[in-house]
Design a protein around this motif. Structure first.
Motif, PDB file in Angstrom:
ATOM      1  N   HIS A  44      -8.744  -0.978  -2.610  1.00 44.46           N
ATOM      2  CA  HIS A  44      -9.546  -2.095  -2.366  1.00 44.46           C
ATOM      3  C   HIS A  44      -8.612  -3.162  -2.406  1.00 44.46           C
ATOM      4  O   HIS A  44      -9.264  -4.296  -2.631  1.00 44.46           O
ATOM      5  CB  HIS A  44     -10.540  -2.320  -3.521  1.00 44.46           C
ATOM      6  CG  HIS A  44     -11.573  -1.155  -3.638  1.00 44.46           C
ATOM      7  ND1 HIS A  44     -11.562   0.195  -4.079  1.00 44.46           N
ATOM      8  CD2 HIS A  44     -12.839  -1.203  -2.501  1.00 44.46           C
ATOM      9  CE1 HIS A  44     -12.706   0.650  -3.815  1.00 44.46           C
ATOM     10  NE2 HIS A  44     -13.431  -0.076  -2.945  1.00 44.46           N
ATOM     11  N   ARG A  45      -7.440  -2.946  -2.004  1.00 46.44           N
ATOM     12  CA  ARG A  45      -6.376  -4.064  -1.654  1.00 46.44           C
ATOM     13  C   ARG A  45      -6.040  -4.996  -3.105  1.00 46.44           C
ATOM     14  O   ARG A  45      -5.518  -6.093  -2.931  1.00 46.44           O
ATOM     15  CB  ARG A  45      -6.869  -5.172  -0.632  1.00 46.44           C
ATOM     16  CG  ARG A  45      -6.901  -4.112   0.749  1.00 46.44           C
ATOM     17  CD  ARG A  45      -7.073  -5.109   1.800  1.00 46.44           C
ATOM     18  NE  ARG A  45      -7.181  -4.265   3.144  1.00 46.44           N
ATOM     19  CZ  ARG A  45      -6.135  -4.235   3.945  1.00 46.44           C
ATOM     20  NH1 ARG A  45      -4.946  -4.721   3.660  1.00 46.44           N
ATOM     21  NH2 ARG A  45      -6.362  -3.579   4.963  1.00 46.44           N
ATOM     22  N   HIS A  46      -6.630  -4.400  -4.278  1.00 50.06           N
ATOM     23  CA  HIS A  46      -5.969  -4.986  -5.498  1.00 50.06           C
ATOM     24  C   HIS A  46      -4.582  -4.338  -5.992  1.00 50.06           C
ATOM     25  O   HIS A  46      -4.749  -3.652  -7.072  1.00 50.06           O
ATOM     26  CB  HIS A  46      -6.816  -4.909  -6.515  1.00 50.06           C
ATOM     27  CG  HIS A  46      -8.424  -5.359  -6.244  1.00 50.06           C
ATOM     28  ND1 HIS A  46      -8.417  -6.780  -6.117  1.00 50.06           N
ATOM     29  CD2 HIS A  46      -9.453  -5.107  -5.617  1.00 50.06           C
ATOM     30  CE1 HIS A  46      -9.537  -7.165  -5.831  1.00 50.06           C
ATOM     31  NE2 HIS A  46     -10.298  -6.061  -5.561  1.00 50.06           N
ATOM     32  N   LEU A  47      -3.436  -4.647  -5.019  1.00 51.06           N
ATOM     33  CA  LEU A  47      -2.422  -3.814  -5.241  1.00 51.06           C
ATOM     34  C   LEU A  47      -1.508  -4.065  -6.654  1.00 51.06           C
ATOM     35  O   LEU A  47      -1.052  -3.148  -7.223  1.00 51.06           O
ATOM     36  CB  LEU A  47      -1.312  -4.271  -3.965  1.00 51.06           C
ATOM     37  CG  LEU A  47      -1.893  -3.917  -2.824  1.00 51.06           C
ATOM     38  CD1 LEU A  47      -0.974  -4.424  -1.553  1.00 51.06           C
ATOM     39  CD2 LEU A  47      -2.049  -2.565  -2.528  1.00 51.06           C
TER      40      LEU A  47
ATOM     41  N   GLU B  95      -7.988   5.152 -11.556  1.00 53.90           N
ATOM     42  CA  GLU B  95      -8.359   3.469 -11.539  1.00 53.90           C
ATOM     43  C   GLU B  95      -7.290   2.977 -10.549  1.00 53.90           C
ATOM     44  O   GLU B  95      -7.618   2.139  -9.622  1.00 53.90           O
ATOM     45  CB  GLU B  95      -8.233   2.919 -12.940  1.00 53.90           C
ATOM     46  CG  GLU B  95      -9.352   3.282 -13.716  1.00 53.90           C
ATOM     47  CD  GLU B  95      -9.112   2.723 -15.101  1.00 53.90           C
ATOM     48  OE1 GLU B  95      -8.060   1.753 -15.363  1.00 53.90           O
ATOM     49  OE2 GLU B  95      -9.872   3.025 -15.939  1.00 53.90           O
ATOM     50  N   GLY B  96      -5.876   3.252 -10.679  1.00 54.15           N
ATOM     51  CA  GLY B  96      -4.904   2.722  -9.916  1.00 54.15           C
ATOM     52  C   GLY B  96      -5.143   2.844  -8.242  1.00 54.15           C
ATOM     53  O   GLY B  96      -4.935   1.961  -7.550  1.00 54.15           O
ATOM     54  N   ASP B  97      -5.405   4.106  -7.935  1.00 60.44           N
ATOM     55  CA  ASP B  97      -5.697   4.595  -6.776  1.00 60.44           C
ATOM     56  C   ASP B  97      -6.828   3.837  -6.069  1.00 60.44           C
ATOM     57  O   ASP B  97      -6.676   3.384  -4.983  1.00 60.44           O
ATOM     58  CB  ASP B  97      -5.825   5.907  -6.582  1.00 60.44           C
ATOM     59  CG  ASP B  97      -5.944   6.521  -5.056  1.00 60.44           C
ATOM     60  OD1 ASP B  97      -5.001   6.147  -4.260  1.00 60.44           O
ATOM     61  OD2 ASP B  97      -6.854   7.189  -4.688  1.00 60.44           O
ATOM     62  N   THR B  98      -7.969   3.785  -6.994  1.00 60.10           N
ATOM     63  CA  THR B  98      -8.990   3.013  -6.399  1.00 60.10           C
ATOM     64  C   THR B  98      -8.808   1.425  -6.194  1.00 60.10           C
ATOM     65  O   THR B  98      -9.285   0.735  -5.197  1.00 60.10           O
ATOM     66  CB  THR B  98     -10.136   3.075  -7.386  1.00 60.10           C
ATOM     67  OG1 THR B  98     -10.251   4.376  -7.482  1.00 60.10           O
ATOM     68  CG2 THR B  98     -11.526   2.257  -6.836  1.00 60.10           C
TER      69      THR B  98
ATOM     70  N   ALA C 245       0.797  -1.279   0.059  1.00 58.56           N
ATOM     71  CA  ALA C 245       0.117  -0.156   0.041  1.00 58.56           C
ATOM     72  C   ALA C 245       0.861   1.420   0.026  1.00 58.56           C
ATOM     73  O   ALA C 245       0.399   2.492  -0.704  1.00 58.56           O
ATOM     74  CB  ALA C 245      -0.854   0.007   1.316  1.00 58.56           C
ATOM     75  N   GLU C 246       1.956   1.237   0.768  1.00 61.72           N
ATOM     76  CA  GLU C 246       2.852   2.382   0.868  1.00 61.72           C
ATOM     77  C   GLU C 246       3.376   2.766  -0.568  1.00 61.72           C
ATOM     78  O   GLU C 246       3.698   3.737  -0.979  1.00 61.72           O
ATOM     79  CB  GLU C 246       4.002   2.173   1.735  1.00 61.72           C
ATOM     80  CG  GLU C 246       3.633   1.887   3.083  1.00 61.72           C
ATOM     81  CD  GLU C 246       3.198   0.698   3.539  1.00 61.72           C
ATOM     82  OE1 GLU C 246       3.341  -0.440   2.721  1.00 61.72           O
ATOM     83  OE2 GLU C 246       2.357   0.532   4.502  1.00 61.72           O
TER      84      GLU C 246
END
Length: 118
Positions: A94-97, A87-90, A53-54
């Motif tokens: 939602h943990r779809h890293l 899209e990437g941030d969303t 996430a970081e």
């Protein structure tokens, strides 16, 4: 046909780079294979990243910085980069890293490539 995992591909790539570095002079990698440093890296060090996430947050900040800078990037490229950033941030939230990181990296590539050719 069985596909290799991203980790395996990365390890194979690192092994190849190690063997190229150990090759005798004149047989090393060509200039086109030498990677250039990441944005903000003046010393040429390659940063090691992970699917975290970081890292998503770091990529989002990098895209935001490029979007905020004055530049001659075409409107279509800006729109594509903004869409990929959102899209990437969303996806990251939602943990779809991996999917989120892929979109954020694509946005960075679009913006950097446009700046090189403007």
């Amino acid at each position: 046909m069985r596909l290799l995992s991203p980790t395996t591909v990365c390890l194979l790539g690192l092994g190849l780079m190690g063997s190229l570095a150990a090759a005798p002079a004149g047989h090393g990698p060509s200039q086109s294979l030498v990677s250039r440093p990441a944005v903000g890296k003046e010393d040429g060090a390659i940063s090691v990243t992970s699917d975290s996430a970081e890292y998503c947050t770091q990529l989002t900040r990098n895209v935001d910085q490029l979007l905020a800078m004055p530049h001659g990037i075409p409107v279509g490229v800006m729109d594509d980069a903004k869409r990929l950033r959102t899209e990437g941030d969303t996806l990251c939230k939602h943990r779809h890293l991996r999917a989120g990181i892929a979109r954020l990296r694509r946005a960075l590539v679009l913006l950097e490539h446009s700046q090189e050719h403007s």
